[in-house]
Design a protein around this motif. Sequence first.
Motif, short mmCIF file in Angstrom:
data_model
loop_
_atom_site.label_atom_id
_atom_site.label_comp_id
_atom_site.label_asym_id
_atom_site.label_seq_id
_atom_site.Cartn_x
_atom_site.Cartn_y
_atom_site.Cartn_z
N VAL A 122 51.01 47.22 -11.44
CA VAL A 122 51.02 47.76 -12.80
C VAL A 122 49.95 48.85 -12.88
O VAL A 122 48.78 48.58 -12.68
N ARG A 123 50.37 50.09 -13.13
CA ARG A 123 49.44 51.22 -13.07
C ARG A 123 48.89 51.59 -14.44
O ARG A 123 47.99 52.41 -14.55
N CYS A 124 49.45 50.96 -15.48
CA CYS A 124 49.01 51.38 -16.81
C CYS A 124 49.26 50.25 -17.82
O CYS A 124 50.34 49.67 -17.85
N VAL A 125 48.24 49.94 -18.61
CA VAL A 125 48.41 49.00 -19.71
C VAL A 125 47.96 49.72 -20.98
O VAL A 125 46.83 50.21 -21.06
N ILE A 126 48.87 49.81 -21.94
CA ILE A 126 48.52 50.47 -23.20
C ILE A 126 48.50 49.44 -24.31
O ILE A 126 49.41 48.62 -24.42
N HIS A 127 47.47 49.48 -25.12
CA HIS A 127 47.46 48.69 -26.34
C HIS A 127 47.81 49.63 -27.48
O HIS A 127 47.02 50.50 -27.83
N ALA A 128 49.01 49.46 -28.03
CA ALA A 128 49.43 50.32 -29.13
C ALA A 128 48.62 50.00 -30.38
O ALA A 128 48.58 50.77 -31.32
N ALA A 129 47.99 48.84 -30.37
CA ALA A 129 47.08 48.46 -31.45
C ALA A 129 45.99 47.59 -30.84
O ALA A 129 46.14 47.08 -29.73
N MET A 130 44.91 47.44 -31.60
CA MET A 130 43.78 46.67 -31.08
C MET A 130 44.12 45.18 -30.96
O MET A 130 44.66 44.60 -31.90
N PRO A 131 43.81 44.55 -29.85
CA PRO A 131 44.00 43.10 -29.76
C PRO A 131 42.96 42.37 -30.61
O PRO A 131 42.01 42.98 -31.07
N LYS A 132 43.15 41.05 -30.80
CA LYS A 132 42.28 40.38 -31.77
C LYS A 132 40.97 39.87 -31.20
O LYS A 132 40.15 39.34 -31.93
N SER A 133 40.78 40.00 -29.88
CA SER A 133 39.48 39.62 -29.33
C SER A 133 39.26 40.34 -28.01
O SER A 133 40.21 40.80 -27.37
N VAL A 134 37.99 40.40 -27.61
CA VAL A 134 37.67 41.03 -26.32
C VAL A 134 38.27 40.20 -25.19
O VAL A 134 38.69 40.73 -24.17
N GLU A 135 38.32 38.88 -25.38
CA GLU A 135 38.94 38.02 -24.38
C GLU A 135 40.39 38.41 -24.14
O GLU A 135 40.84 38.50 -23.00
#
Length: 630
Positions: free
Chosen positions: A304-317
């Motif tokens: 997997v060469r790319c992970v995009i968060h289209a929105a902020m996840p709810k924790s750093v974990e």
Amino acid sequence: MKPSSNWSTADIIATVRRYWGYSELRPLQEQAIRAGLEQRDSLVVMPTGGGKSLCYQVPAELARRTDIVVSPLISLMKDQVDGLRECGYPAAALYTGMSPQAIHETEEQFVAGRYRLLFVAPERLLAPRFLQFIERIQIPAFAIDEAHCISHWGHDFRPEYRRLAELKARFPRASVHAYTATATERVRADIAQQLHLNNPAVLVGTFDRPNLVYRVIPRVDTRLQVIEVLRRHSRQAAIVYCITRNDTEGMASALQDHGLRAAFYHAGMEADDRRRTQDAFASEQIDVVAATVAFGMGIDRSDVRCVIHAAMPKSVEHYQQETGRAGRDGLEAECVLLYSAADALRWESLIEKSARDAKDPAEVIAAARGLLDHMRRFCTGVHCRHRRLSEYFGQRYSKPNCGACDFCLNEVEGLADATVTAQKILSCVTRVGEHFGAAHIVDVLLGADTERVRRWGHEKLTTYALMKGANRKALTNMVYQLLDQDLLERSNDEFPVLRLNEASWEVLRGQRAVRLLQPKKKVAKTRFDEQSWEEVDPGLFESLRILRREIARERSVPAYVLLSDATLRDMARLRPGSPAALLRVRGVGERKLADFGQRFLEVIASYCYDNRLPLDTGDSNRPYGERRRK
Ligand code: ADP
Ligand code: ZN
């Protein structure tokens, strides 16, 4: 059995080389393998891709015993067993859905000692029939993969893992070895306690993932920005994380409209549909999956060469876990988070909703808010992302410049006239009497002709059309940036309105400068990326990928299980011209050489002939990583 002191490091390396084709061990692998050989309980914490599996695979083989591996998901087990078999390593799995015939055969082989490892799901292991069955055989050791599933402090709690607490009582002579990538202290303590580990060797690796490039970008136009990032990864594997099920479906279809091979994945889908997406991704029929957090543990695709968060996840974990799915092969991968303060507000309301049924809602809300706040600060802070992540998980980070985050790459771009823009927004908020929400403020500033503007006579305000021609989405994002920096307040009602606070007035009076970020226009190339392609012929790499896909199809295994991208790049760098040279490529062991080595040699030879490239180049016994990292 041979006491472990009789195994030298050379013995361990010889096994690793023979089956997996690696000539060095990674940090902590030797200690973890020794704990396995000595049958001393252990708790091994390594980041995703750190090489945990080798730690339980090697001892069973060296000591010629059969250990049991507990794994939470069928897909994970299958991939592991397929991968081991491709290496010529005897392993099998027992899981629900196998035919009684297949189960019977596997059990027979197991009793006869034909396997080094048997993978089982926890509920299967603890079923009375199976317990009786294995109580007759002395199981020397149990390896618990994804051990954080036992803890409800973790992000993947699985009730069926709880019962693993019985293992020590039932098999007092067996050692128990727990493996996880979860970094928090609390989860670690919980694992050791619940599994009743006896004076365990606790081996904790560094969590930093130097091959991941982290970027946090103000979100202005989600789909456009996602597509822009994915363009940098054409035909490569990527995951786009979205918050809701609807978001994933909309995102996938937008990506398809742009000609990308994409699908969506979420927990609300039928099991068959989920499997179809997963299989298509595993077999490289699609490149991108738009998914909720439900898409995770089963995805073992290492390229997997790319992970995009289209929105902020709810924790750093969550962020660490989800970005952790990128670059498991150790090659560079990009992680982009599209951030808007609106996300935090959205999470707040989701948190409140989901806490309603909790025993102690106030406590649940407080805990969730605390986690959310850390995540928000990670996004809004101006700092090295690698350092921040390491420190969050309680580890020191010593590099002054990671060379692999937006901050260290100097990409963060401030808006030139941020203070003036902020003043325009804030004064518009006062002009409408602090009675309206963000959307209306933006309408007024843009000079929009809406029913509401007319009803309140806002077209007569001095701030009406003050920012005519500005981009609506960009302007909205700036309003949220002001909220984020506490330069503006938002009421907590059903229809939230914007209000000024003391800091807003300081800005309006010109006593305070404001910094607003805009989406990056340029993206720097990282040194890591350049190095990992150094001396690699990209055309040859692509030809090797095609051959890998073909052989994987013939053998009914996913391509990434057959050989990793790192191995293919090494091949395309070294261009081996003989079986002996191919064996020196990292990731080619004896079995793979025998099974399909010749076909790779042929493709390499003919590509090199056509392109007038010499064979057998470079320093073949040291892969680029080790060569450069000094
Ligand atoms: P984890 O379970 O910790 O996420 P894996 O065990 O799946 O990681 O290993 C990640 C990748 O690294 C795999 O492709 C594995 O073959 C590879 N790997 C493991 N140990 C070594 C090593 N000593 N040298 C090179 N590659 C390794
Ligand atoms: Zn950095």
